[in-house]
Write a protein that holds these residues in place. Structure first.
Motif, mmCIF file in Angstrom:
data_model
loop_
_atom_site.group_PDB
_atom_site.id
_atom_site.type_symbol
_atom_site.label_atom_id
_atom_site.label_comp_id
_atom_site.label_asym_id
_atom_site.label_seq_id
_atom_site.Cartn_x
_atom_site.Cartn_y
_atom_site.Cartn_z
ATOM 1 N N LEU A 109 -0.406 21.232 -5.412
ATOM 2 C CA LEU A 109 -1.613 21.941 -5.814
ATOM 3 C C LEU A 109 -1.542 23.326 -5.198
ATOM 4 N N THR A 110 -1.706 24.354 -6.003
ATOM 5 C CA THR A 110 -1.745 25.715 -5.494
ATOM 6 C C THR A 110 -3.174 26.229 -5.577
ATOM 7 N N VAL A 111 -3.646 26.799 -4.500
ATOM 8 C CA VAL A 111 -4.939 27.476 -4.500
ATOM 9 C C VAL A 111 -4.627 28.966 -4.601
ATOM 10 N N SER A 112 -4.995 29.566 -5.708
ATOM 11 C CA SER A 112 -4.559 30.931 -6.017
ATOM 12 C C SER A 112 -5.639 31.961 -5.712
ATOM 13 N N ASN A 113 -5.174 33.159 -5.388
ATOM 14 C CA ASN A 113 -6.097 34.289 -5.180
ATOM 15 C C ASN A 113 -7.306 33.835 -4.360
ATOM 16 N N MET A 114 -7.019 33.371 -3.170
ATOM 17 C CA MET A 114 -8.032 32.701 -2.359
ATOM 18 C C MET A 114 -9.134 33.635 -1.873
ATOM 19 N N SER A 115 -10.311 33.062 -1.773
ATOM 20 C CA SER A 115 -11.468 33.732 -1.182
ATOM 21 C C SER A 115 -12.044 32.797 -0.116
ATOM 22 N N PRO A 116 -12.918 33.302 0.753
ATOM 23 C CA PRO A 116 -13.493 32.429 1.792
ATOM 24 C C PRO A 116 -14.168 31.183 1.220
ATOM 25 N N GLU A 117 -14.653 31.249 -0.009
ATOM 26 C CA GLU A 117 -15.310 30.097 -0.635
ATOM 27 C C GLU A 117 -14.332 28.949 -0.898
ATOM 28 N N ASP A 118 -13.047 29.235 -0.855
ATOM 29 C CA ASP A 118 -12.036 28.198 -1.051
ATOM 30 C C ASP A 118 -11.731 27.444 0.243
ATOM 31 N N SER A 146 0.835 -1.192 0.000
ATOM 32 C CA SER A 146 0.000 0.000 0.000
ATOM 33 C C SER A 146 0.876 1.251 0.000
ATOM 34 N N ALA A 147 0.385 2.311 -0.626
ATOM 35 C CA ALA A 147 1.127 3.556 -0.715
ATOM 36 C C ALA A 147 0.921 4.389 0.546
ATOM 37 N N VAL A 148 1.993 5.059 0.965
ATOM 38 C CA VAL A 148 1.905 5.986 2.088
ATOM 39 C C VAL A 148 2.057 7.389 1.534
ATOM 40 N N ILE A 149 1.117 8.242 1.862
ATOM 41 C CA ILE A 149 1.072 9.589 1.307
ATOM 42 C C ILE A 149 1.256 10.606 2.414
ATOM 43 N N SER A 150 2.185 11.512 2.222
ATOM 44 C CA SER A 150 2.399 12.610 3.169
ATOM 45 C C SER A 150 1.966 13.904 2.504
ATOM 46 N N GLN A 151 1.119 14.620 3.188
ATOM 47 C CA GLN A 151 0.577 15.848 2.636
ATOM 48 C C GLN A 151 0.911 17.000 3.577
ATOM 49 N N LYS A 152 1.370 18.115 3.005
ATOM 50 C CA LYS A 152 1.727 19.278 3.816
ATOM 51 C C LYS A 152 1.177 20.546 3.186
ATOM 52 N N PRO A 153 0.771 21.550 3.958
ATOM 53 C CA PRO A 153 0.608 21.489 5.401
ATOM 54 C C PRO A 153 -0.660 20.736 5.770
ATOM 55 N N SER A 154 -0.810 20.370 7.022
ATOM 56 C CA SER A 154 -2.028 19.689 7.438
ATOM 57 C C SER A 154 -3.177 20.678 7.588
ATOM 58 N N ARG A 155 -2.828 21.914 7.915
ATOM 59 C CA ARG A 155 -3.844 22.944 7.989
ATOM 60 C C ARG A 155 -3.202 24.319 7.866
ATOM 61 N N ASP A 156 -3.997 25.285 7.447
ATOM 62 C CA ASP A 156 -3.488 26.646 7.347
ATOM 63 C C ASP A 156 -4.652 27.619 7.351
ATOM 64 N N ILE A 157 -4.367 28.790 7.851
ATOM 65 C CA ILE A 157 -5.327 29.898 7.808
ATOM 66 C C ILE A 157 -4.681 30.982 6.970
ATOM 67 N N CYS A 158 -5.367 31.401 5.909
ATOM 68 C CA CYS A 158 -4.761 32.317 4.944
ATOM 69 C C CYS A 158 -5.644 33.536 4.733
ATOM 70 N N GLN A 159 -5.003 34.611 4.351
ATOM 71 C CA GLN A 159 -5.721 35.830 4.026
ATOM 72 C C GLN A 159 -6.277 35.744 2.608
ATOM 73 N N ARG A 160 -7.426 36.329 2.415
ATOM 74 C CA ARG A 160 -7.988 36.349 1.065
ATOM 75 C C ARG A 160 -7.044 37.074 0.116
ATOM 76 N N GLY A 161 -7.015 36.621 -1.112
ATOM 77 C CA GLY A 161 -6.149 37.218 -2.126
ATOM 78 C C GLY A 161 -4.775 36.589 -2.211
ATOM 79 N N THR A 162 -4.409 35.797 -1.223
ATOM 80 C CA THR A 162 -3.102 35.140 -1.233
ATOM 81 C C THR A 162 -3.227 33.758 -1.856
ATOM 82 N N SER A 163 -2.092 33.061 -1.976
ATOM 83 C CA SER A 163 -2.063 31.720 -2.556
ATOM 84 C C SER A 163 -1.419 30.757 -1.572
#
Lengths: 115, 112
Positions: free
Chosen positions: A78-87, A1-18
């Motif tokens: 994966l980059t989430v760009s120009n973030m809004s609260p809906e993201d 079985s594959a082991v997957i590491s994902q980072k970060p586990s959580r983040d709080i970001c300002q709108r408009g940032t990536s």
């Protein structure tokens, strides 16, 4: 079985940032997948990332908003760009072991909150 | 209409109870049916999968598919507090991720 590491586990970001989310697999896999899991909603496939080619995006998702890199067979971002609260959502990467969805593995997810 | 419908719950049962989790779907072409378990702050992990119709048993877990009714079920016997999690159904036409469709998940709590 594959082991997957994902980072970060959580983040709080300002709108408009990536934010760039990293996914590292402990074995070589052909296909990696990025999902979004919004509260109370189904897991939704964002895109499929194959090494050496452009990612394939699902309806409703575009490369400008969710650029994806796949530099080798064990890593993707994966980059989430120009973030809004809906993201605000959980983002998950997944791989298919032996190319079969019935042997799919998921990372632990990245919990993103956009304020 | 969503392709896959799943009651989000929450569902709370006492330890030792039999749990029944269900999904309905609209696309009769689905052939692969999967159940995932997702603990809090973790990614989904595959519990079981079934191809086409029929039943599949694995320990305390039984998956059933009724293609004529477009209805799938997961039964958990002798439920344990460690079974407390969100259970997601998923289905696809082919055995690949590209066309997999998920239910919204049912949150289950098993109380000691």
């Amino acid at each position: 079985s594959a082991v997957i590491s994902q980072k970060p586990s959580r983040d709080i970001c300002q709108r408009g940032t990536s934010l760039t989310i990293q996914c590292q697999v402990d074995s070589q896999v052909t296909m990696m997948f990025w999902y979004r899991q919004q509260p109370g909603q189904s897991l939704t496939l964002i895109a499929t990332a194959n090494q050496g080619s452009e990612a394939t995006y699902e309806s409703g998702f575009v490369i400008d908003k969710f650029p994806i890199s796949r530099p080798n067979l064990t890593f993707s971002t994966l980059t989430v760009s120009n973030m809004s609260p809906e993201d605000s959502s959980i983002y998950l990467c997944s791989v298919e072991d032996r190319g079969r969805a019935t042997e799919a593995f998921f990372g632990q997810g990245t919990r993103l909150t956009v304020v | 209409q969503k392709e896959v419908e799943q009651d989000p719950g929450p569902l709370s049962v006492p330890e030792g109870a039999i749990v029944s989790l269900n999904c309905t779907y609209s696309n009769s072409a689905f052939q692969y049916f999967m159940w995932y378990r997702q603990y809090s702050r973790k990614g989904p992990e595959l519990l079981m999968y079934t191809y086409s119709s029929g039943n599949k048993e694995d320990g305390r877990f039984t998956a059933q598919v009724d293609k004529s009714s477009k209805y799938i079920s997961l039964f958990i016997r002798d439920s344990q507090p460690s079974d407390s999690a969100t259970y997601l159904c998923a289905m696809s036409l082919f055995d690949n991720n590209n066309d997999m469709r998920f239910g919204a998940g049912t949150r289950l709590t098993v109380k000691p």
